[in-house]
Design an enzyme around this catalytic site. Sequence first.
Site, PDB file in Angstrom:
ATOM      1  N   GLY A 132      -1.851   3.283  -9.294  1.00  0.00           N
ATOM      2  CA  GLY A 132      -1.525   2.577 -10.534  1.00  0.00           C
ATOM      3  C   GLY A 132      -2.702   2.514 -11.492  1.00  0.00           C
ATOM      4  CB  THR A 139      -5.256  19.954  -4.445  1.00  0.00           C
ATOM      5  OG1 THR A 139      -6.011  21.104  -4.843  1.00  0.00           O
ATOM      6  CG2 THR A 139      -4.206  20.350  -3.433  1.00  0.00           C
ATOM      7  CB  CYS A 177      -3.869  -8.128  -6.121  1.00  0.00           C
ATOM      8  SG  CYS A 177      -3.867  -7.315  -7.679  1.00  0.00           S
ATOM      9  CG  ASN A 233      -0.877  -8.794 -11.390  1.00  0.00           C
ATOM     10  OD1 ASN A 233      -0.716  -8.711 -12.612  1.00  0.00           O
ATOM     11  ND2 ASN A 233      -2.054  -9.020 -10.862  1.00  0.00           N
ATOM     12  CB  SER A 260       1.026   1.518  -7.874  1.00  0.00           C
ATOM     13  OG  SER A 260       0.232   1.588  -6.719  1.00  0.00           O
TER      14      SER A 260
HETATM   15  N1  PLP Z   1      -1.225  -2.989 -12.467  1.00  0.00           N
HETATM   16  C1  PLP Z   1      -0.736  -4.078 -11.856  1.00  0.00           C
HETATM   17  C2  PLP Z   1       0.169  -4.995 -12.596  1.00  0.00           C
HETATM   18  C3  PLP Z   1      -1.067  -4.346 -10.527  1.00  0.00           C
HETATM   19  O1  PLP Z   1      -0.576  -5.449  -9.933  1.00  0.00           O
HETATM   20  C4  PLP Z   1      -1.916  -3.442  -9.840  1.00  0.00           C
HETATM   21  C5  PLP Z   1      -2.259  -3.720  -8.431  1.00  0.00           C
HETATM   22  O2  PLP Z   1      -3.174  -4.310  -8.058  1.00  0.00           O
HETATM   23  C6  PLP Z   1      -2.406  -2.302 -10.526  1.00  0.00           C
HETATM   24  C7  PLP Z   1      -2.031  -2.115 -11.837  1.00  0.00           C
HETATM   25  C8  PLP Z   1      -3.305  -1.308  -9.857  1.00  0.00           C
HETATM   26  O3  PLP Z   1      -2.569  -0.445  -9.020  1.00  0.00           O
HETATM   27  P1  PLP Z   1      -3.280   0.321  -7.804  1.00  0.00           P
HETATM   28  O4  PLP Z   1      -3.587  -0.687  -6.763  1.00  0.00           O
HETATM   29  O5  PLP Z   1      -2.269   1.329  -7.343  1.00  0.00           O
HETATM   30  O6  PLP Z   1      -4.483   0.997  -8.347  1.00  0.00           O
END
Ligand code: PLP
Length: 377
Positions: free
Chosen positions: A73, A232, A320, A146, A194
């Site tokens: 993501g 790749t 997170c 989130n 993601s």
């Molecule tokens: N965007 C949001 C809203 C998220 O909650 C997250 C996760 O932490 C991300 C982006 C980042 O995604 P990733 O963990 O796949 O890099």
Amino acid sequence: MTKPRAYLDWNADAPLCEAARQAMLRVWELGALNPSSAHAGGQKARAIIEEARHSMARLLGCASEEIIFTAGGTEADNMAVRGAPVERFIVSFMEHPAVMKPAKASGKPVTLLEVDGDGKADPEALERHLSVGGGRALVCLMFASNESGTLQPVREAVEIARRHGALVLCDAVQGAGKVELNFADLGVDMLAISAHKFGGPQGVGALIVREGLALEPLVLGGGQERRRRAGTENVAGIAGMAAALETALEGWQEKKKRIRVLRNDLETGLKAIAPEVVIFAERAPRMVNTTWFAHPRLDAQAALMAFDLDGVAISAGSACHSGKAEVPRSLIAMGVDRDLAKRALRVSLGPDTTEDDIRLFLSSWQAQVERMNRNAA
Ligand code: PLP
């Protein structure tokens, strides 16, 4: 890895689902080779990728050619922000650092889009910011927060953006696989997802880019992904992501109903044990799996550790990603008092959450609140 007895941190990571694990094992057992190779081994890998792309396009309401596979993501968000043909950014206060940081680092003007007390972006403020000149803007508005789970007015933002010739990026990392989501219906120009948020592996994601939008590539090198993302491809990861999305969306309405009941039980229990608890965005339209709350006298880090000792995995603050105690800036933008904001805890449920998980969470919560009251007496 030791498993918690109650895993309630699904917004940080949805554990790998069995279908994704099987899909990845199949790719490895097959010994898939470089998908750019002309020989049979390479072509087998190419077929796996294209099958995954096709399946995901059907599930997400976009054309196969609009999907660019990425390493998660964060990369998808960075690619959108850094590569969009715009002169400025309008970024909602709730956005994840994967959007906020590249926008701020771009050297282009960034306007922060105000949110209300529920963390919902203000469409009138968007209209106002877009009415002030300054060149073509990229509006960055996530699908769902989130942190609070608040669903954002993405369709409304698209309508406003269109009137001003602006582009829209929707970070749907917290929406995909959890709610009904259709790229064409939403009308955004770019959408990031993601895999590990819906039961796929970590380090794989995608950016969906509207056909015809000229996006500068972020990663330069070979000609993969129609020259839009060099490197790749992660064949097993992509197969795992497609399988996970399919599984996540199977019977999602039933899953959603069940999760809503469990989340409501959890919130009722939280407040019954400690009526002073504040649940952020409680009355707002929000994802059914998320509860973001704080107790005015309970330290978030201490609570997090107490839950962990009792076998309950949750998150503190917005972390997170950081793993350290911070005051969530989104709560400050929502007008929450700083002292309460720094005590925020997030619980997020998933399709495997059970009544026992909620019971264990509430018994740990009750013990913590009783301990705190005894100590204060
Ligand atoms: N965007 C949001 C809203 C998220 O909650 C997250 C996760 O932490 C991300 C982006 C980042 O995604 P990733 O963990 O796949 O890099």
